[in-house]
Each structure stands twice: as C-alpha cells, then as structure tokens.
Scaffold this motif. Structure first.
Motif, mmCIF file in Angstrom:
data_model
loop_
_atom_site.group_PDB
_atom_site.id
_atom_site.type_symbol
_atom_site.label_atom_id
_atom_site.label_comp_id
_atom_site.label_asym_id
_atom_site.label_seq_id
_atom_site.Cartn_x
_atom_site.Cartn_y
_atom_site.Cartn_z
ATOM 1 N N LEU A 175 14.155 -25.125 -25.139
ATOM 2 C CA LEU A 175 13.766 -23.576 -26.498
ATOM 3 C C LEU A 175 12.377 -23.598 -25.149
ATOM 4 O O LEU A 175 11.595 -23.770 -24.787
ATOM 5 N N PRO A 176 12.992 -21.863 -24.810
ATOM 6 C CA PRO A 176 11.690 -20.732 -24.873
ATOM 7 C C PRO A 176 10.072 -21.429 -25.826
ATOM 8 O O PRO A 176 10.474 -21.088 -26.616
ATOM 9 N N PRO A 177 9.232 -20.994 -25.196
ATOM 10 C CA PRO A 177 8.167 -21.540 -25.290
ATOM 11 C C PRO A 177 6.894 -19.909 -26.030
ATOM 12 O O PRO A 177 8.037 -18.981 -25.984
ATOM 13 N N PRO A 178 6.749 -20.169 -26.989
ATOM 14 C CA PRO A 178 6.043 -18.639 -28.008
ATOM 15 C C PRO A 178 5.814 -17.574 -26.825
ATOM 16 O O PRO A 178 5.056 -17.983 -25.884
ATOM 17 N N HIS A 187 2.224 -15.466 -33.208
ATOM 18 C CA HIS A 187 2.344 -17.140 -32.170
ATOM 19 C C HIS A 187 2.986 -18.316 -33.625
ATOM 20 O O HIS A 187 3.941 -18.872 -33.397
ATOM 21 N N ARG A 188 2.383 -17.737 -34.781
ATOM 22 C CA ARG A 188 2.504 -18.823 -35.411
ATOM 23 C C ARG A 188 3.755 -19.278 -35.412
ATOM 24 O O ARG A 188 4.378 -20.015 -36.050
ATOM 25 N N ALA A 189 4.268 -18.138 -36.173
ATOM 26 C CA ALA A 189 6.560 -17.862 -36.569
ATOM 27 C C ALA A 189 6.776 -18.461 -35.753
ATOM 28 O O ALA A 189 7.966 -18.985 -35.773
ATOM 29 N N GLN A 190 6.357 -18.084 -34.473
ATOM 30 C CA GLN A 190 7.158 -18.402 -33.019
ATOM 31 C C GLN A 190 7.229 -20.220 -33.125
ATOM 32 O O GLN A 190 7.845 -20.858 -32.927
ATOM 33 N N VAL A 191 5.905 -20.953 -33.186
ATOM 34 C CA VAL A 191 6.004 -22.260 -32.918
ATOM 35 C C VAL A 191 6.563 -22.971 -34.349
ATOM 36 O O VAL A 191 7.002 -23.733 -34.168
#
Length: 278
Positions: A175-178, A187-191
């Motif tokens: 998976l691509p990083p945030p 950021h939190r939603a992507q994590v």
C-alpha cells in the motif's frame, strides 16, 4: 504497527478485547455450525435465535481467552519480527517464525478454554458454565480430556495466524504510504484506511485457510474420536462437503475478529499515542 514497545501491549489488549466482545455471537454461530450440533427445529427465526441469540453461555471465558490469545499473538509476532530483523535475520524468517512459535504456545495454554466454551454451545449441554464443563471433562477423561484435539487446534491456529500476519505485512508493504505528513489534516484517515485494507485481507486469508481443521477439531470435541477417525468418518459421510461446512459463518466469525483486532489496535495506537497536531 511498527516500533513496538511495551506500552503497545495495552492497545493490543484493547483491540483484541473489543473485537472479542463484538464478535462473540458470530463465534457462537460458527461453533454450532462447524460442530454439527443439533440446531432448533421450526421456523427460520427460531433457528437464528438459537445460533445468534442469548443465552450466551461461556461468554466471559470466551472473551478472556480470545483477548489474551490474539493480543499475545499479534504483539508477540510484531515484537519478535523486529528483534529478528535487528539481528540481521531475513525478512521471510522474521515474519514467519514469531507467529508460529507464539501461536503454538498460546493455543496449548488456551486449549481447555477453547474446548469448554465450544462444548457449551451445544444446545443439549446441561452445564451452566465453562468451569463446570471442564470439571466434568476432568472427571471423565482426566487431564488428557482437557487437551483433546490440541494437535488439530495447533495445526489450524498456527497457519491461520501465520498466514494472517504474513498477508497483513505484505499488504502494508504494497500500500502507498500516507501522502499527508504526520499531524496534517487527512493523515489519520489515510493511516486508518491503510489499516482497514490490510485488516480485511489478513482476516479473510486466515479464515478461509483453516476452516476444514476447525470442522475436524470441533467434531473431535463432540465425539471424543481421534484425528484420523474423525477425518475418515467425515469423509465417508460428507465427502468434500465437510471441508466447507460452516464456511460462511467461519469467514465472518474468524475473519471479522482478526481483521477487527488489527484495525482497532492500529486505531487505538493512532488516537492515543500520536494525537493529531492542530
């Protein structure tokens, strides 16, 4: 869930405990389906009430067993992986060895609880709780009765968690990083989005792989037969059908708590150890 510290044990216990509480009815449904226990006759609603509804016998013991077991496996596996990688061990061995070792230990310690809680789900069981069920087993078969089916339990638990952890780590790598930096909006939603993806993949992979072993183990609990005798009987009467008995329920009852444990642990760590900056 990188950078494991002793403080990460609490989020693992929290995530495992929440997943165990939420998924207990699903676990009960899978146990009844895979064991071939006699379900209620009559309407579809009556059968569903038996499978998913109260009374929830053995709920406290089941939740305790699931909570400490999953927390130990995921925390121990991640910690063991980091220790092995720090000593120069190959990534493949560092990913595989810790869940195998920890899962074997956890399953052997947890086996009496597993057996007692599954036997309590038999609608014809007259025992009120797990302790009384284990006392009956002890009186009838001694200590061996408490660990009956341990071989099959180990063979199904170890690959289930080893596979789930392996898939989790692979998907996390792919998976691509945030794209948003830590503390920035989004950021939190992507994590958590990345965590949800790896959690679903890990849970489904672990559940689908071990369903036949669940069926054999639960039949052993019910009939007191050995592994080979149980497998031969299932094959004689059901053919390939026993391999998928209770599969639909198991995909939910196993995949959901595994995936939820991973996701909730990540969420707890993200929200309480790394609060977003304003």
């Amino acid at each position: 869930m990188g950078g494991k510290q002793l403080s990460d044990l609490a989020p693992h216990l929290g995530g495992s405990g929440a997943a165990a509480v939420i998924n207990f009815p699903l676990w009960k449904a899978a146990a009844i389906g895979q064991s071939g226990f006699r379900e209620a006759s009559g309407s579809w609603l009556a059968r569903m009430r038996l499978v998913f509804g109260p009374p929830y016998k053995g709920v406290a013991a089941t939740i305790f067993g699931m909570t400490w077991a999953r927390a130990a496996i995921f925390y121990g596996s991640d910690t063991g992986k980091e220790l092995l990688l720090a000593q120069g061990t190959s990534s493949a061995l560092a990913t595989t060895l810790p869940p195998v070792v920890v899962s074997i230990f956890v399953q052997l310690v947890n086996q009496p609880i597993v057996r007692g809680t599954i036997m309590l789900q038999d609608p014809s069981s007259s025992q009120p709780n797990v302790l009384s069920q284990l006392v009956v087993l002890w009186r009838q078969r001694g200590w061996r009765g408490l660990w009956h089916g341990s071989t099959v339990s180990v063979f199904k638990t170890v690959p289930k968690y080893a596979c789930a952890i392996w898939v989790k780590d692979i998907v996390q790598t792919l998976l691509p990083p945030p794209t948003s930096p830590d503390g920035a909006p989004g950021h939190r939603a992507q994590v958590l989005g990345r965590s949800a993806a790896k959690s679903v993949a890990a849970g489904v992979a672990g559940a689908a792989l071990t369903n036949p072993l669940d069926v054999v183990r639960n039949e052993m609990f019910k009939t007191e037969e050995g592994v080979l005798a149980t497998t031969r009987r299932l094959w004689k009467h059901e053919g390939f059908g026993f391999l998928t008995r209770g599969m639909q329920r198991n995909l939910i009852a196993v995949a959901a708590p595994i995936g939820m444990t991973i996701f909730l642990t990540d969420a707890i760590i993200e929200y309480f150890r790394r609060p977003q900056k304003r």
